[in-house]
Design a protein around this motif. Structure first.
Motif, PDB file in Angstrom:
ATOM      1  N   THR A 215      -2.959   8.553  12.421  1.00 19.63           N
ATOM      2  CA  THR A 215      -3.707   7.323  12.094  1.00 19.63           C
ATOM      3  C   THR A 215      -3.913   7.206  10.588  1.00 19.63           C
ATOM      4  O   THR A 215      -3.909   6.102  10.054  1.00 19.63           O
ATOM      5  N   MET A 216      -4.067   8.354   9.933  1.00 19.05           N
ATOM      6  CA  MET A 216      -4.296   8.302   8.494  1.00 19.05           C
ATOM      7  C   MET A 216      -3.028   7.896   7.741  1.00 19.05           C
ATOM      8  O   MET A 216      -3.069   6.994   6.912  1.00 19.05           O
ATOM      9  N   ILE A 217      -1.895   8.540   8.047  1.00 13.43           N
ATOM     10  CA  ILE A 217      -0.702   8.215   7.269  1.00 13.43           C
ATOM     11  C   ILE A 217      -0.160   6.836   7.611  1.00 13.43           C
ATOM     12  O   ILE A 217       0.658   6.297   6.897  1.00 13.43           O
TER      13      ILE A 217
ATOM     14  N   VAL B 148       2.629   2.457   2.301  1.00 13.69           N
ATOM     15  CA  VAL B 148       2.676   3.165   3.579  1.00 13.69           C
ATOM     16  C   VAL B 148       4.087   3.073   4.160  1.00 13.69           C
ATOM     17  O   VAL B 148       4.588   4.009   4.765  1.00 13.69           O
TER      18      VAL B 148
ATOM     19  N   ARG C  86       3.138  12.970   2.164  1.00 20.73           N
ATOM     20  CA  ARG C  86       2.911  13.401   3.541  1.00 20.73           C
ATOM     21  C   ARG C  86       3.053  14.900   3.734  1.00 20.73           C
ATOM     22  O   ARG C  86       2.482  15.464   4.654  1.00 20.73           O
TER      23      ARG C  86
ATOM     24  N   ALA D  12      -9.684   5.201   8.606  1.00 16.52           N
ATOM     25  CA  ALA D  12      -8.482   6.013   8.839  1.00 16.52           C
ATOM     26  C   ALA D  12      -8.536   7.350   8.124  1.00 16.52           C
ATOM     27  O   ALA D  12      -8.009   8.331   8.610  1.00 16.52           O
ATOM     28  N   GLY D  13      -9.181   7.401   6.978  1.00 17.08           N
ATOM     29  CA  GLY D  13      -9.175   8.646   6.217  1.00 17.08           C
ATOM     30  C   GLY D  13     -10.320   9.574   6.553  1.00 17.08           C
ATOM     31  O   GLY D  13     -10.496  10.585   5.892  1.00 17.08           O
TER      32      GLY D  13
ATOM     33  N   PRO E 279      -6.442   0.549  -0.775  1.00 18.75           N
ATOM     34  CA  PRO E 279      -6.000  -0.059   0.469  1.00 18.75           C
ATOM     35  C   PRO E 279      -7.116  -0.055   1.498  1.00 18.75           C
ATOM     36  O   PRO E 279      -7.591   0.988   1.896  1.00 18.75           O
TER      37      PRO E 279
ATOM     38  N   LYS F 138      -2.020   4.263   7.601  1.00 26.78           N
ATOM     39  CA  LYS F 138      -2.825   3.280   6.883  1.00 26.78           C
ATOM     40  C   LYS F 138      -3.021   3.588   5.408  1.00 26.78           C
ATOM     41  O   LYS F 138      -3.404   2.715   4.647  1.00 26.78           O
ATOM     42  N   ILE F 139      -2.824   4.831   5.017  1.00 31.39           N
ATOM     43  CA  ILE F 139      -3.109   5.204   3.637  1.00 31.39           C
ATOM     44  C   ILE F 139      -1.921   5.964   3.074  1.00 31.39           C
ATOM     45  O   ILE F 139      -1.329   6.794   3.765  1.00 31.39           O
TER      46      ILE F 139
ATOM     47  N   ALA G  96       0.816  -1.213   0.000  1.00 33.96           N
ATOM     48  CA  ALA G  96       0.000   0.000   0.000  1.00 33.96           C
ATOM     49  C   ALA G  96       0.851   1.266   0.000  1.00 33.96           C
ATOM     50  O   ALA G  96       0.323   2.361   0.082  1.00 33.96           O
TER      51      ALA G  96
ATOM     52  N   TRP H  41       9.603   9.086   5.475  1.00 32.41           N
ATOM     53  CA  TRP H  41       9.342   7.650   5.475  1.00 32.41           C
ATOM     54  C   TRP H  41       9.596   7.029   6.836  1.00 32.41           C
ATOM     55  O   TRP H  41       9.318   5.857   7.053  1.00 32.41           O
TER      56      TRP H  41
ATOM     57  N   LEU I 282      -6.869  -1.044   4.644  1.00 34.12           N
ATOM     58  CA  LEU I 282      -6.121  -1.482   5.818  1.00 34.12           C
ATOM     59  C   LEU I 282      -6.836  -1.069   7.086  1.00 34.12           C
ATOM     60  O   LEU I 282      -6.813  -1.747   8.086  1.00 34.12           O
ATOM     61  N   ASP I 283      -7.437   0.096   7.044  1.00 37.31           N
ATOM     62  CA  ASP I 283      -8.219   0.550   8.185  1.00 37.31           C
ATOM     63  C   ASP I 283      -9.302   1.425   7.590  1.00 37.31           C
ATOM     64  O   ASP I 283      -9.029   2.488   7.061  1.00 37.31           O
TER      65      ASP I 283
ATOM     66  N   ASP J  11      -7.111  -5.781   4.919  1.00 40.98           N
ATOM     67  CA  ASP J  11      -6.498  -6.265   6.153  1.00 40.98           C
ATOM     68  C   ASP J  11      -7.549  -6.486   7.224  1.00 40.98           C
ATOM     69  O   ASP J  11      -7.899  -5.566   7.952  1.00 40.98           O
TER      70      ASP J  11
END
Lengths: 260, 302
Positions: free
Chosen positions: B105-107, A78, B114, A106-107, A100, B109-110, A76, B296, A102-103, A180
């Motif tokens: 939490t967002m970065i 990340v 950044r 999250a967004g 993705p 998972k997605i 993904a 990263w 994954l959660d 996930d």
């Protein structure tokens, strides 16, 4: 078979993490002259290679800490890989659109309405506001939201947020779905709907990679299983074969004390 | 099909800017979200971005006029021309410093570029910055003249947009730097609070910069200290804003100190201003480079 028939090509993938055991600046100052390095290398994935043909659904299984989620996060984008190759391509050979999951929440921003979040999450997944408005109605309908979509997410229950997240992700027309463990949430009826949708995605030739501990789900959905153990590919192949070996392994692990 | 590569392409400023451009739609959304969420639950909404600086000006005008005997005509215009850029500088950087942590939490998972997160913060603060200037010009060019006050339109107003851009670059560079640093050391937040509280009084916000030049005996002895002070971009930009939109007033109008009696207003020093602009470009570049170096590591911070 030409290489464009492969949706995902992973070759010799490694991922190291650095773990810090002392986090405070003060303690680090105090330990400046001690021998022990404050950062320790930890290998989460080692020498991973596999190829997923277009349209295949692959389940990734393994014990906690075996590297499943790390692998998904690498796919993904990340995480940044330590070394190796990951290539994901669409049918026409261009870079694949990856959804993705994954959660699922999250967004989201809780202080925005469902409608505002649809546009926002859509943009996170790389869609323009216009594209999102075009599929707006079907997203709302699939997520069973009704007029709730114009209220703040703060007032929604967890299930409704997850439904919205799943609905947005699958409606952005991805080539590859990364899932996930998220389908375990939501009520029975919605889960059934998700599985029905996944079947539809499968029939449309979408590639799906999912992580789960629920082996029955694997049997139901997957066409192939990759079993990760301590950062290595332990086994990769036919669903029945791998699951049988994994069940034997798990039963053994349950009765032994030390690391397996 | 593109050939297999063994490593990710190296992170260069160019590649990252290109990637950011691909996600411009998202950046737009993030800015809209920042602007919407800030006043989401308030009845007055956007007006809240104007009221605090106005109250500040009222309080400081009252205090300085009565306590220090400031006699300058249109003093509030001089004050506001310092407070508007200062507010953008301090709130822009402090808001952005928390932005990556807030959206953690967002970065995790997605994937998204950044830098879009702190940038969205800077841009939304920049919108308030421009709004502040709009109110300023309406107040002093349109409304105040009705009451025989107001400020004239100077030809140097053409340089105004340039200073706006420069300050935006300065805030962006600093914001990217502290946003990245704050992920690893949350002390950054407290350091920033302290530094900005202090700097508010050291920087020429409440007084024109000439005051420093004339009243400090240290500076009188070593004038290069004043050059150094004016090389500091935020001091340079506040000073530039004032010079470009307001008529210079001798320093004695702001302070009754006998040292200032009959002293002329200092002329605008273009060389030092140019130096401050160069430093700003360096800060913008350095801030982004540091962010790229760190970005990263955010999700796998050791």
């Amino acid at each position: 078979m030409t290489s464009t028939d492969n949706a995902i090509v992973v070759h010799d993938l490694h991922k190291h993490f650095r773990i810090r055991y002392r986090t405070h600046l003060k303690t680090r100052m105090l330990n400046l002259f001690k021998r022990q390095p404050p950062l320790q290398e930890f290998t989460a994935l080692r020498n991973i290679s596999f190829t997923v043909p277009r349209g295949q659904t692959v389940a990734v299984i393994g014990r906690n800490g075996s590297g499943k989620s790390t692998l998904l996060c690498l796919l993904a984008k990340v995480y940044r890989k330590t070394s190796g190759t990951i290539q994901m391509s669409a049918a026409d050979g261009t870079a694949a659109r990856v959804a993705p999951l994954l959660d699922l929440s999250a967004g989201f921003h809780l202080d925005l309405t469902g409608a505002e979040n649809i546009l926002f999450y859509g943009a996170v997944l790389g869609n323009t506001a216009r594209e999102m408005r075009n599929c707006f109605d079907s997203i709302v309908e699939f997520a069973e939201l009704g007029s709730k979509v114009d209220t703040h997410l703060r007032n929604w229950n967890e299930g409704a947020r997850l439904r919205l997240g799943f609905s947005i992700a699958v409606h952005t027309n991805p080539d590859i779905l990364l899932v996930d463990e998220v389908l375990a949430v939501g009520d029975e009826a919605f889960q059934a709907k998700c599985y029905a949708y996944i079947r539809k995605m499968q029939s449309l030739g979408k590639t799906i990679v999912f992580v789960t501990h629920d082996l029955r789900t694997v049997e139901r959905v997957a066409q192939r299983v990759i079993w990760l153990n301590q950062g290595n590919v332990q086994m990769d192949g036919d669903v029945g074969e791998v699951l049988q070996a994994y069940r034997v392994f798990s039963a053994g692990a349950a009765f032994s004390d030390g690391p397996v | 099909m593109t050939p297999l590569t063994d490593t990710d392409p190296p992170i260069t400023m160019r590649s990252e800017l290109k990637e950011l451009w691909k996600f411009r739609e998202l950046l737009k959304m993030l800015v809209a979200r920042e602007l919407k969420v800030r006043y989401k639950n308030s009845a007055l909404g956007f007006i809240w971005s104007i009221i605090p600086p106005l109250m500040q000006v009222l309080v400081f005008t009252f205090l300085l006029r009565n306590l220090l005997g400031v006699a300058a005509k249109n003093f509030s215009a001089y004050l506001l021309s310092g407070i508007i850029p200062w507010t953008f500088f301090s709130t822009g950087i402090q808001d952005a410093s928390q932005s990556v942590v807030i959206n953690y939490t967002m970065i995790r998972k997605i994937y998204l570029p950044r830098e879009a997160i702190p940038l969205a913060n800077v841009i939304s603060n920049g919108v308030h910055f421009l709004l502040g200037w709009a109110v300023y010009f309406v107040a002093f060019l349109v409304i105040a003249p009705l009451f025989h006050g107001g400020i004239p339109i100077l030809p140097t107003l053409v340089f105004f947009p340039f200073v706006v851009v420069m300050e935006a670059l300065l805030v962006t560079g600093c914001a990217l730097f502290v946003a990245a640093l704050n992920v690893f050391y949350e002390d950054v937040k407290f350091i920033l609070q302290t530094v900005f509280n202090l700097a508010f009084f050291i920087m020429p916000v409440l007084y024109p910069s000439d005051q420093i030049y004339y009243t400090s005996s240290l500076v009188q002895k070593h004038p290069w200290i004043y050059t150094l002070y004016m090389l500091n971009p935020i001091a340079a930009f506040i000073n530039a804003f004032r010079h470009f939109i307001l008529q210079p007033i001798g320093p004695s109008a702001f302070n009754q100190s006998p040292r200032l009696l009959g002293k002329p207003a200092l002329p605008f020093d273009w060389t030092t201003f140019g130096g401050a602009c160069l430093i700003t470009l360096f800060i913008a570049w350095g801030g982004y480079a540091y962010f790229n170096y760190r970005k990263w590591q955010f999700v796998e911070r050791p």
